[in-house]
Design a protein around this motif. Structure first.
Motif, PDB file in Angstrom:
ATOM      1  N   CYS A 143      -1.176  12.011 -13.931  1.00  0.00           N
ATOM      2  CA  CYS A 143      -0.681  11.855 -12.563  1.00  0.00           C
ATOM      3  C   CYS A 143       0.568  12.694 -12.313  1.00  0.00           C
ATOM      4  O   CYS A 143       0.951  12.905 -11.170  1.00  0.00           O
ATOM      5  CB  CYS A 143      -0.409  10.381 -12.284  1.00  0.00           C
ATOM      6  SG  CYS A 143      -1.884   9.362 -12.489  1.00  0.00           S
ATOM      7  N   VAL A 144       1.183  13.174 -13.371  1.00  0.00           N
ATOM      8  CA  VAL A 144       2.341  14.065 -13.243  1.00  0.00           C
ATOM      9  C   VAL A 144       1.864  15.495 -12.995  1.00  0.00           C
ATOM     10  O   VAL A 144       2.460  16.237 -12.219  1.00  0.00           O
ATOM     11  CB  VAL A 144       3.217  14.002 -14.523  1.00  0.00           C
ATOM     12  CG1 VAL A 144       4.308  15.055 -14.507  1.00  0.00           C
ATOM     13  CG2 VAL A 144       3.806  12.616 -14.685  1.00  0.00           C
ATOM     14  N   GLN A 145       0.779  15.875 -13.653  1.00  0.00           N
ATOM     15  CA  GLN A 145       0.282  17.245 -13.534  1.00  0.00           C
ATOM     16  C   GLN A 145      -0.681  17.427 -12.362  1.00  0.00           C
ATOM     17  O   GLN A 145      -0.690  18.469 -11.727  1.00  0.00           O
ATOM     18  CB  GLN A 145      -0.407  17.678 -14.823  1.00  0.00           C
ATOM     19  CG  GLN A 145      -0.901  19.117 -14.762  1.00  0.00           C
ATOM     20  CD  GLN A 145      -1.430  19.620 -16.089  1.00  0.00           C
ATOM     21  OE1 GLN A 145      -1.024  19.153 -17.142  1.00  0.00           O
ATOM     22  NE2 GLN A 145      -2.331  20.570 -16.034  1.00  0.00           N
ATOM     23  N   PHE A 146      -1.509  16.422 -12.103  1.00  0.00           N
ATOM     24  CA  PHE A 146      -2.543  16.559 -11.079  1.00  0.00           C
ATOM     25  C   PHE A 146      -2.272  15.631  -9.908  1.00  0.00           C
ATOM     26  O   PHE A 146      -1.837  14.497 -10.085  1.00  0.00           O
ATOM     27  CB  PHE A 146      -3.919  16.234 -11.674  1.00  0.00           C
ATOM     28  CG  PHE A 146      -4.294  17.107 -12.830  1.00  0.00           C
ATOM     29  CD1 PHE A 146      -4.667  18.428 -12.628  1.00  0.00           C
ATOM     30  CD2 PHE A 146      -4.259  16.620 -14.124  1.00  0.00           C
ATOM     31  CE1 PHE A 146      -5.001  19.245 -13.702  1.00  0.00           C
ATOM     32  CE2 PHE A 146      -4.596  17.422 -15.208  1.00  0.00           C
ATOM     33  CZ  PHE A 146      -4.970  18.742 -14.993  1.00  0.00           C
ATOM     34  N   SER A 147      -2.590  16.098  -8.709  1.00  0.00           N
ATOM     35  CA  SER A 147      -2.418  15.284  -7.509  1.00  0.00           C
ATOM     36  C   SER A 147      -3.541  14.250  -7.434  1.00  0.00           C
ATOM     37  O   SER A 147      -4.553  14.345  -8.134  1.00  0.00           O
ATOM     38  CB  SER A 147      -2.464  16.172  -6.262  1.00  0.00           C
ATOM     39  OG  SER A 147      -3.785  16.675  -6.080  1.00  0.00           O
ATOM     40  N   ALA A 148      -3.385  13.274  -6.538  1.00  0.00           N
ATOM     41  CA  ALA A 148      -4.427  12.265  -6.336  1.00  0.00           C
ATOM     42  C   ALA A 148      -5.729  12.936  -5.901  1.00  0.00           C
ATOM     43  O   ALA A 148      -6.814  12.532  -6.325  1.00  0.00           O
ATOM     44  CB  ALA A 148      -3.970  11.244  -5.296  1.00  0.00           C
ATOM     45  N   GLU A 149      -5.618  13.970  -5.087  1.00  0.00           N
ATOM     46  CA  GLU A 149      -6.814  14.691  -4.626  1.00  0.00           C
ATOM     47  C   GLU A 149      -7.520  15.391  -5.790  1.00  0.00           C
ATOM     48  O   GLU A 149      -8.745  15.366  -5.881  1.00  0.00           O
ATOM     49  CB  GLU A 149      -6.444  15.714  -3.541  1.00  0.00           C
ATOM     50  CG  GLU A 149      -5.924  15.102  -2.249  1.00  0.00           C
ATOM     51  CD  GLU A 149      -4.455  14.681  -2.321  1.00  0.00           C
ATOM     52  OE1 GLU A 149      -3.709  15.162  -3.198  1.00  0.00           O
ATOM     53  OE2 GLU A 149      -4.059  13.831  -1.500  1.00  0.00           O
ATOM     54  N   GLU A 150      -6.742  16.007  -6.680  1.00  0.00           N
ATOM     55  CA  GLU A 150      -7.343  16.678  -7.835  1.00  0.00           C
ATOM     56  C   GLU A 150      -8.019  15.672  -8.764  1.00  0.00           C
ATOM     57  O   GLU A 150      -9.126  15.914  -9.256  1.00  0.00           O
ATOM     58  CB  GLU A 150      -6.277  17.478  -8.593  1.00  0.00           C
ATOM     59  CG  GLU A 150      -5.797  18.695  -7.829  1.00  0.00           C
ATOM     60  CD  GLU A 150      -4.553  19.321  -8.425  1.00  0.00           C
ATOM     61  OE1 GLU A 150      -4.457  20.565  -8.408  1.00  0.00           O
ATOM     62  OE2 GLU A 150      -3.664  18.580  -8.907  1.00  0.00           O
ATOM     63  N   ASN A 151      -7.374  14.529  -8.985  1.00  0.00           N
ATOM     64  CA  ASN A 151      -7.988  13.494  -9.811  1.00  0.00           C
ATOM     65  C   ASN A 151      -9.272  12.984  -9.159  1.00  0.00           C
ATOM     66  O   ASN A 151     -10.265  12.741  -9.848  1.00  0.00           O
ATOM     67  CB  ASN A 151      -7.016  12.338 -10.060  1.00  0.00           C
ATOM     68  CG  ASN A 151      -5.984  12.673 -11.116  1.00  0.00           C
ATOM     69  OD1 ASN A 151      -6.267  13.372 -12.074  1.00  0.00           O
ATOM     70  ND2 ASN A 151      -4.781  12.157 -10.938  1.00  0.00           N
ATOM     71  N   ALA A 152      -9.280  12.840  -7.833  1.00  0.00           N
ATOM     72  CA  ALA A 152     -10.487  12.394  -7.122  1.00  0.00           C
ATOM     73  C   ALA A 152     -11.605  13.427  -7.258  1.00  0.00           C
ATOM     74  O   ALA A 152     -12.780  13.065  -7.427  1.00  0.00           O
ATOM     75  CB  ALA A 152     -10.167  12.140  -5.649  1.00  0.00           C
ATOM     76  N   GLN A 153     -11.259  14.705  -7.190  1.00  0.00           N
ATOM     77  CA  GLN A 153     -12.270  15.756  -7.372  1.00  0.00           C
ATOM     78  C   GLN A 153     -12.870  15.692  -8.771  1.00  0.00           C
ATOM     79  O   GLN A 153     -14.085  15.820  -8.944  1.00  0.00           O
ATOM     80  CB  GLN A 153     -11.668  17.137  -7.122  1.00  0.00           C
ATOM     81  CG  GLN A 153     -11.385  17.421  -5.670  1.00  0.00           C
ATOM     82  CD  GLN A 153     -10.666  18.741  -5.471  1.00  0.00           C
ATOM     83  OE1 GLN A 153     -10.081  19.302  -6.403  1.00  0.00           O
ATOM     84  NE2 GLN A 153     -10.705  19.253  -4.245  1.00  0.00           N
ATOM     85  N   MET A 154     -12.026  15.511  -9.783  1.00  0.00           N
ATOM     86  CA  MET A 154     -12.528  15.414 -11.158  1.00  0.00           C
ATOM     87  C   MET A 154     -13.433  14.199 -11.316  1.00  0.00           C
ATOM     88  O   MET A 154     -14.484  14.267 -11.973  1.00  0.00           O
ATOM     89  CB  MET A 154     -11.365  15.367 -12.159  1.00  0.00           C
ATOM     90  CG  MET A 154     -10.644  16.705 -12.298  1.00  0.00           C
ATOM     91  SD  MET A 154      -9.395  16.707 -13.595  1.00  0.00           S
ATOM     92  CE  MET A 154      -7.978  16.069 -12.716  1.00  0.00           C
ATOM     93  N   MET A 155     -13.058  13.079 -10.701  1.00  0.00           N
ATOM     94  CA  MET A 155     -13.894  11.878 -10.768  1.00  0.00           C
ATOM     95  C   MET A 155     -15.222  12.131 -10.055  1.00  0.00           C
ATOM     96  O   MET A 155     -16.278  11.702 -10.535  1.00  0.00           O
ATOM     97  CB  MET A 155     -13.176  10.677 -10.145  1.00  0.00           C
ATOM     98  CG  MET A 155     -13.978   9.391 -10.229  1.00  0.00           C
ATOM     99  SD  MET A 155     -14.339   8.865 -11.929  1.00  0.00           S
ATOM    100  CE  MET A 155     -12.811   8.058 -12.345  1.00  0.00           C
ATOM    101  N   GLY A 156     -15.174  12.853  -8.940  1.00  0.00           N
ATOM    102  CA  GLY A 156     -16.405  13.186  -8.220  1.00  0.00           C
ATOM    103  C   GLY A 156     -17.359  14.007  -9.076  1.00  0.00           C
ATOM    104  O   GLY A 156     -18.578  13.769  -9.084  1.00  0.00           O
ATOM    105  N   ILE A 157     -16.820  14.963  -9.809  1.00  0.00           N
ATOM    106  CA  ILE A 157     -17.656  15.785 -10.698  1.00  0.00           C
ATOM    107  C   ILE A 157     -18.251  14.905 -11.801  1.00  0.00           C
ATOM    108  O   ILE A 157     -19.440  14.983 -12.102  1.00  0.00           O
ATOM    109  CB  ILE A 157     -16.834  16.947 -11.303  1.00  0.00           C
ATOM    110  CG1 ILE A 157     -16.465  17.941 -10.191  1.00  0.00           C
ATOM    111  CG2 ILE A 157     -17.604  17.631 -12.427  1.00  0.00           C
ATOM    112  CD1 ILE A 157     -15.435  18.968 -10.595  1.00  0.00           C
ATOM    113  N   LYS A 158     -17.425  14.032 -12.379  1.00  0.00           N
ATOM    114  CA  LYS A 158     -17.921  13.131 -13.427  1.00  0.00           C
ATOM    115  C   LYS A 158     -19.062  12.268 -12.897  1.00  0.00           C
ATOM    116  O   LYS A 158     -20.114  12.130 -13.530  1.00  0.00           O
ATOM    117  CB  LYS A 158     -16.792  12.245 -13.946  1.00  0.00           C
ATOM    118  CG  LYS A 158     -17.235  11.247 -15.014  1.00  0.00           C
ATOM    119  CD  LYS A 158     -16.107  10.312 -15.377  1.00  0.00           C
ATOM    120  CE  LYS A 158     -16.432   9.373 -16.509  1.00  0.00           C
ATOM    121  NZ  LYS A 158     -17.480   8.432 -16.295  1.00  0.00           N
ATOM    122  N   LEU A 159     -18.871  11.693 -11.711  1.00  0.00           N
ATOM    123  CA  LEU A 159     -19.879  10.792 -11.147  1.00  0.00           C
ATOM    124  C   LEU A 159     -21.147  11.528 -10.720  1.00  0.00           C
ATOM    125  O   LEU A 159     -22.203  10.905 -10.605  1.00  0.00           O
ATOM    126  CB  LEU A 159     -19.284   9.993  -9.986  1.00  0.00           C
ATOM    127  CG  LEU A 159     -18.212   8.981 -10.399  1.00  0.00           C
ATOM    128  CD1 LEU A 159     -17.586   8.320  -9.170  1.00  0.00           C
ATOM    129  CD2 LEU A 159     -18.773   7.940 -11.354  1.00  0.00           C
TER     130      LEU A 159
END
Length: 145
Positions: free
Chosen positions: A108-124
């Protein structure tokens, strides 16, 4: 001279290697080492640093007494502060060992909430039921400070 982490063990100390390696630009190596020196005072623990500067990988070895619960308790925040300082100095959380569970909160320090959401979207996209490594790949909102 290359120093192997095993040599540290011969000194009689236990050390926390974990997967807390980070990546720090060569030009900032002196800065992170000075910062770690200050952290040693803050956490009252020593830290030996093993790194291969040619590819920017830093492997801090936090030394502690395994028989002292307070020492182990101080290791975790010390390691986290090293990771987050690496990011603040232009580095990344991902050294050669990848992210791992120990680095989830620091993502959460390196990536924004939007970037984390994008990564979760790819995983899902590939794993629709969320059964594989739940809560271990991408931080949930509860993990972010």
């Amino acid at each position: 001279m290359k120093v192997n982490a095993d040599v540290i063990g011969l000194q009689g100390a236990t050390y926390l290697v974990s997967r807390r390696d980070s990546n720090i630009p060569c030009r900032r190596l002196a800065d992170i080492l000075l910062a770690i020196q200050q952290m040693e005072k803050k956490y009252q623990l020593r830290c030996a640093n093993v790194f291969h500067a040619a590819d920017d990988n830093l492997h801090p070895l936090i030394l502690f007494d395994a028989n002292d619960a307070d020492h182990l308790h101080r290791c975790e925040p010390f390691g986290t502060e090293i990771l987050e300082t690496s990011v603040a100095k232009g580095g990344t959380l991902t050294g050669e060992h990848g992210m791992g569970v120990e680095k989830l909160n620091s993502m959460c320090v390196q990536f924004s909430a939007e970037e984390n959401a994008q990564m979760m979207g790819i995983k899902l996209t590939f794993e629709t039921k969320g059964l594989l490594n739940p809560g271990k790949v991408i931080p949930t909102l509860q993990r972010c400070r």
